[in-house]
Design an enzyme around this catalytic site. Structure first.
Site, PDB file in Angstrom:
ATOM      1  N   GLU A 138       0.833  -1.208   0.000  1.00 29.27           N
ATOM      2  CA  GLU A 138       0.000   0.000   0.000  1.00 29.27           C
ATOM      3  C   GLU A 138       0.868   1.259   0.000  1.00 29.27           C
ATOM      4  OE1 GLU A 138      -3.091   0.125  -0.476  1.00 29.27           O
ATOM      5  OE2 GLU A 138      -3.965  -1.785   0.146  1.00 29.27           O
ATOM      6  N   ASP A 278      -4.513  -9.430  -8.081  1.00 27.64           N
ATOM      7  CA  ASP A 278      -4.799  -8.544  -9.210  1.00 27.64           C
ATOM      8  C   ASP A 278      -3.602  -7.809  -9.823  1.00 27.64           C
ATOM      9  OD1 ASP A 278      -4.709  -7.134  -6.812  1.00 27.64           O
ATOM     10  OD2 ASP A 278      -6.623  -6.129  -7.048  1.00 27.64           O
ATOM     11  N   GLU A 371     -18.720  -5.420  -3.184  1.00 28.91           N
ATOM     12  CA  GLU A 371     -17.356  -5.946  -3.087  1.00 28.91           C
ATOM     13  C   GLU A 371     -17.288  -7.394  -3.588  1.00 28.91           C
ATOM     14  OE1 GLU A 371     -14.840  -4.225  -2.555  1.00 28.91           O
ATOM     15  OE2 GLU A 371     -13.212  -5.440  -1.782  1.00 28.91           O
ATOM     16  N   GLU A 392     -11.955   0.629 -10.098  1.00 34.87           N
ATOM     17  CA  GLU A 392     -11.629  -0.324 -11.166  1.00 34.87           C
ATOM     18  C   GLU A 392     -12.614  -0.313 -12.336  1.00 34.87           C
ATOM     19  OE1 GLU A 392     -11.327  -0.903  -7.977  1.00 34.87           O
ATOM     20  OE2 GLU A 392      -9.240  -1.498  -7.710  1.00 34.87           O
TER      21      GLU A 392
END
Ligand code: DMJ
Length: 579
Positions: A138, A278, A371, A392
């Site tokens: 992150e 991802d 989600e 996204e």
């Protein structure tokens, strides 16, 4: 099997994504038809960005993120990815995370004055000498990526930003942060710990568990840092970790989701294209674009084919066991919605379009994307009912519009904008949705709303920032230039300095895709009830079950030869027009 020669692949990316003029000739009518509407929508997005940004500045800055319902703040950098909220810092008052994340968006929105103000504030005030345990992934994508990208924008002569008063302070800060990351890589495998204390390094008895995306999505930011500073260490540790990770793939070329950094053993064998994995796929491909290494392309090619073969079921992507390829979870997750965007980069636009339509179907069903959505029961997951303003779906919509100029994607973008304004806008900013069934809100405005969601929506309606720039976006939406000096393959002549790219007709014509090369391994998918279904990895069904059509768009991809079907004059989908 070589899907595309790498240099050609790079061109695909540049033409499809970077050059907004690519399809200009064929779409000028459509563009002029919708330009007033696009301007109107762009202004709506501008307002959204400033509503979020100004509320952050008023109520939260220089803390990390805004709490829009209570008009307060959270120093959340140390909480990101920290589900159990362990080892929270006692004395940490934020790193202006949302400001760092906003910088590249400010430039894209054309607000150089505010960008300069932010750069200079950070130059004078930001420090990483803080006793805070942060998630390496992150912190890398949001902070390091934000700083590196802003440094490049600040020093780009075309922008004429931060004249005089800027002496590479953001790069100095980025390098300081990069150095603080290094102890995380000091493991027997070279796979980094998921957590690092910025002041003290890896804490005693730190967990050795990490995720695939956690250690496989560092190469863009760390590589850029090495190229900018001339110190190869950052790129080399990220590359070592990525290579180790790839060496752990199964014989099916699949990776798992969680692993142990000291033993190099998998912990979680089920994986897909969503959470925990991802950006690993995304960075294999984008690293190839940015650095031109053949290696990245080879890894990506095998990984991509394995995804198409084992995870894909029509337009959907389920999860599967990396050892057997057997389906595990039949779930759509909001994070997966980046995949069609990546497929546009690859050149598989038809496949991208078909998945994107399914995501839009679910978006429309609930007003936003939940989600997690259980595909086999067509219901929302009982606990993961939230929508934290994720980017996204907007990101993929932007890429698909760039590639096709189909005004339908503008309509999708409009629907996203309307949903965000109706359900998530509050007086103090934009709030996440806790439950998409009830639209109950949560007191959190994530920094990626400023870095990505608003940015991709803005770029969907106004891509002028991309003109004459040759860039890729990191997984956090921060632009990095594709430069010949960073690139192993690109001859100087193709990429002159300063982000520009030549647009000669002969190069434009060299678009190809995995689909046109007919990469469509047959596969057998096992469904929930034990029955087997033969499926081709590139099969896209026609939009209508009776194969009737109004245009080629309504037709899918033939499952036996992987060719795009087209609409006949008698309005049936078939292969008759294929040359
Ligand atoms: C962002 O931090 C990045 O896009 C990351 O790759 C995935 N999660 C969030 C947005 O949903």
């Amino acid at each position: 099997m070589n899907m595309l020669p790498s240099i050609l692949q790079t061109w695909v990316v540049m033409f499809l994504v970077i050059s907004p003029t690519l399809f200009a000739a064929s779409v000028s009518r459509v563009d002029s038809y919708s330009s007033a509407r696009k301007r109107h929508l762009r202004e709506k997005v501008r307002k959204m960005f400033y509503h979020a940004y100004e509320n952050y500045l008023t109520h939260a800055f220089p803390h990390d993120e805004l709490k829009p319902l209570t008009k307060s703040f959270t120093d959340s950098l140390s909480e990101l990815g920290n589900l159990k909220l362990e080892h929270l810092p006692q004395d940490y008052s934020g790193s202006a995370l949302s400001l760092i994340e906003s910088l590249s968006s400010l430039v894209i929105l054309g607000n150089n004055t505010e960008f300069e103000r932010g750069v200079l504030w950070l130059s004078d005030n930001l420090t990483f000498d803080v006793d805070a345990r942060v998630n390496l992934f992150e912190c890398n994508i949001r902070v390091l990526g934000g700083l590196v990208s802003a440094h490049i924008l600040a020093t780009d002569s075309a922008n004429r930003l931060v004249q005089g008063s800027y002496n590479n302070q953001l790069l100095t800060l980025a390098e300081d942060l990069g150095r603080r990351f290094l102890p995380a890589f000091n493991t027997p495998t070279g796979l980094p710990y998921a957590w690092i204390n910025l002041k003290y390094g890896v804490i005693e008895s730190e967990t050795t568990e990490t995720s695939t995306s956690g250690c496989g999505s560092l190469i863009l930011e760390m590589g850029a840092l090495s190229r900018l500073t001339g110190d190869p260490i950052y790129e080399s540790v990220a590359l070592r970790a990525l290579r180790k990770l790839w060496s752990m793939r199964s014989s099916l070329n699949l990776v798992g989701t969680t692993l142990d950094v000291t033993t190099g053993q998998w912990i979680g064998y089920s994986s897909g294209i969503g959470a925990g994995v991802d950006s690993f796929y995304e960075y294999l491909f984008k690293a190839h674009i940015l650095f031109g290494k053949e290696d990245f392309w080879r890894m990506f090619q095998s990984a991509y084919l394995a995804v198409q073969k084992y995870f894909r079921h029509g337009p959907w992507y389920h999860e599967a066991d990396m050892r057997t390829g057997k389906a595990t979870y039949w779930q759509l997750t909001s994070l997966q919605a980046f995949w069609p965007g990546l497929q546009v980069l690859v050149g598989d636009i038809a496949a991208a379009n078909s998945s994107h339509r399914e995501f839009f179907y679910v978006w429309q069903k609930f007003g936003v994307l939940p989600e997690r959505y259980l595909l086999d029961h067509q219901i929302i997951h009982p606990t993961e009912k939230y929508y934290p303003l994720r980017p996204e779906f907007a990101e993929s919509t932007f890429y698909l519009y760039q590639a096709t100029k189909d005004p339908w994607y503008i309509e999708v973008g409009e629907s996203i904008v309307n949903s965000l304004n109706s359900y998530t806008k509050v007086e103090g900013g934009f709030a996440s949705i806790r439950d998409v069934n009830t639209m109950q809100l949560e007191d959190h405005q994530h920094s990626f709303f400023l870095a990505e969601t608003c940015k991709y929506l803005y770029l969907l309606f106004d891509d002028s920032f991309l003109v004459d720039r040759n860039i890729i976006f990191t997984t956090e939406g921060h632009p990095l230039p594709v430069l010949s000096s960073w690139h192993e393959k690109l001859p100087e002549a193709y990429i002159p300095a300063n982000w520009t790219f030549p647009k000669s007709e002969s190069q434009r014509r060299r678009r190809e895709s995995a689909m046109t090369l007919q990469v469509c391994p047959a596969t057998t998918l096992s469904l929930n009830h034990g029955d087997q279904q033969i499926e081709s990895a590139c099969h896209i069904p026609d939009v209508r079950g009776d194969h009737r059509c109004l245009s080629d768009e309504d037709c899918g991809v033939d499952s036996t030869n992987c060719r795009k079907r087209s609409c006949s004059t008698a309005s049936y989908c078939g292969l008759w027009l294929v040359t």
